[in-house]
Each structure stands twice: as C-alpha cells, then as structure tokens.
Design an enzyme around this catalytic site. Structure first.
Site, short mmCIF file in Angstrom:
data_model
loop_
_atom_site.label_atom_id
_atom_site.label_comp_id
_atom_site.label_asym_id
_atom_site.label_seq_id
_atom_site.Cartn_x
_atom_site.Cartn_y
_atom_site.Cartn_z
N ALA A 267 28.68 145.67 162.43
CA ALA A 267 29.34 144.40 162.76
C ALA A 267 30.08 143.79 161.58
O ALA A 267 30.95 142.94 161.76
CB ALA A 267 28.30 143.40 163.27
N LYS A 268 29.70 144.18 160.36
CA LYS A 268 30.33 143.68 159.12
C LYS A 268 30.42 142.16 159.10
O LYS A 268 31.44 141.58 158.78
CB LYS A 268 31.71 144.31 158.93
N ARG A 269 29.32 141.49 159.41
CA ARG A 269 29.31 140.04 159.44
C ARG A 269 29.16 139.47 158.03
O ARG A 269 28.51 140.05 157.17
CB ARG A 269 28.16 139.53 160.32
#
Length: 294
Positions: free
Chosen positions: A112-114
C-alpha cells in the site's frame, strides 16, 4: 525498545504473547524458501487470463494465484492500487483475498506504500494492521519520506499485534536516487536503514518485524552508499525479480552477506504462466529453485 518508541497500549497487553511477524516470516522462509509472489492484477494480465477488468475478474485472478502458490511461497503481496482502481468493489475483492491468504496459511504483505503524519498515519495503521480490520494484512509497505518517525503509529501498532512493516529504503526506479541517495555517506537511505535497525532492537529472534524495501535491480547502490543491511536484522523485500530483469544470481551479488534476509519478489514473471494452476506452480517452483541455489 528503541528510543522514541511509544508505550504499549492496553490492547497490546492481551496480544503481547503472540509470535512476531519477523519470527513467522523467518520460519516460513526456512520451510518454504525466500519467495514472495506479487498478486498484481494488471489489466493486461487479466485479459491474458481471459478475465474481465472488473472486481469479479480481480477476485478470480487473486484466488487462483493463492490456490497455486499458497503452499509454495513464504508470502504473497497484493498490489493495493490495482484493487483500489475499481473502487469499493475492488477493495472488497482485496479484503476477500487477504482473508483467503490467512485461511491458506500464507503470509500477506499489503503493498500500500502508506505514509502520512499524526492522526492520518494512525488511521492508515488501524486499517492495515489492527486485529478485526477487514484490510488487516500480516505486513504493510510504508513510505518514510515525511520522516521516519512519522511512521510511529504503524511501527507501534505492528508490534502490538504481531504484524510487520516494510519501509521503502532504496527503490529501483531511476527517480528514487534523487531523494534516496542525497547526502552521500550520510544519505537519506542510510538514515532509513539505521532507523529500521534501531526499531528491530525491540524484537528477539533472527529477524525483527521492521523490514526494508530494497529493489532487486539497485546494482552497486548498497556498496556505493555504504549501507549495512545485515545490521538491520530485519527482512528485505526485494521486488524486481524476473520481469524487471533481476535474477537470483543478481540478488546474491547485490545483497551479499545480507542475502539470507532477502525475500525475493516476483510478480509478472510467475503470473504470466497462468491461468492454469499447475503452470503457475511450475513457474513459482522454478523461481524458488533459483533462489535456493548456492
């Protein structure tokens, strides 16, 4: 616990006895091999598999991948953006994919690369790492470029619930160097690596639960920047195996002494063998054989 780590929540007291993500991943890599299969339902792949580019196609694709590799791979990695593009129905397909991975006994890494600050970061952590969340995965990828400490809500919640994180450190895209390499011997990437190492002091065992994302195709960047990945004592998620050009031999050369920590990630190179389950299994097994070879 590293300096700056938050105090454990009351809920953590109930979960403190559970096995850490790093320990579970270490065992899965030892038993199955160091392979992570990306569950990436690109429109072109869906078409090649004879599936529609819609939520139903995504779910059929994802469950087929799990059926094929769930007993072979140490982890699967759904690319969240490819589900999100279909709105709520796509995210529902992702929820069912994550639930199916748990039922199959294979670790899931939500790609998700949040990354954000304050209550927003806490909300992201709650979505991807809290028990009871429909989107809860065994681990999630995070972006530290608002400052590593901005990730504190996710770092602490992961520890509380026996889950893990993979922090972007050295990516293989050409644009990444314009940020990650800045500073030379005191590069941005080095500071991320050192911060992850500090976080893993809270964990026992061979692997901590704070991993790094380091592209399989970064070449000599690790040595050029003087990065000691072995000292991190955390897993290294290495996307780029196969279709992006990296081979298992490249991974051994690139990561050197840290290779035992590397979870080689292949997506399109395995997925193009579908939609037949047996063909997908053969492709995954071939990749695994390469990763295990001396």
């Amino acid at each position: 616990m590293p300096e700056g780590a938050g105090t454990r929540s009351p809920e953590a007291a109930e979960t403190a006895g559970r096995e850490s993500f790093g320990s579970r991943l270490d065992r899965a890599m030892a038993e199955r091999g160091p392979l992570c299969v990306g569950t990436d339902p690109h429109p072109a792949l869906l078409s090649a598999w004879g599936l529609n580019d819609d939520a139903a196609g995504l779910e059929r694709f994802s469950l087929t991948v799990l059926e094929a590799v769930g007993s072979l791979a140490a982890a699967v990695k759904p690319q969240v953006a490819l589900y999100e593009r279909h709105g709520s129905k796509g995210m529902a397909a992702l929820e069912r994919t994550l639930a199916a991975a748990a039922d199959a006994g294979v670790l899931s890494i939500a790609d998700a690369k949040r990354g954000d600050i304050g209550s927003t970061m806490a909300a992201y952590a709650d979505a991807w790492l809290r028990d009871g969340s429909a989107l809860a995965a065994d681990a999630v990828t995070l972006s530290p470029y608002l400052g590593f400490e901005s990730l504190r809500p996710a770092l602490d919640l992961a520890a509380d619930y026996g889950r893990g994180v993979f922090v972007l450190a050295l990516t293989s895209n050409p644009e990444g160097a314009s940020v990650q390499h800045v500073g030379g011997s005191d590069s941005v990437a080095r500071r991320i690596v050192e911060a992850a190492a500090g976080e893993n002091k809270r964990y026992g065992g061979t692997l901590g639960s704070v991993g790094l994302v380091v592209g399989a195709t970064v070449g000599t960047a690790l040595s050029d920047l003087g990065l000691d990945l072995g000292a991190v004592r955390g897993p290294i998620l290495a996307p780029g195996l196969g279709a992006q050009g990296a081979t298992p031999a490249d991974l051994r050369q690139t990561f050197g002494a840290a290779y035992p920590q590397v979870l080689g990630t292949s997506s399109r190179d395995i997925l193009k063998a579908g939609p037949g389950v047996r063909n997908l299994q053969d492709a995954a097994t071939s990749t695994l054989d390469g990763l295990r070879a001396e």
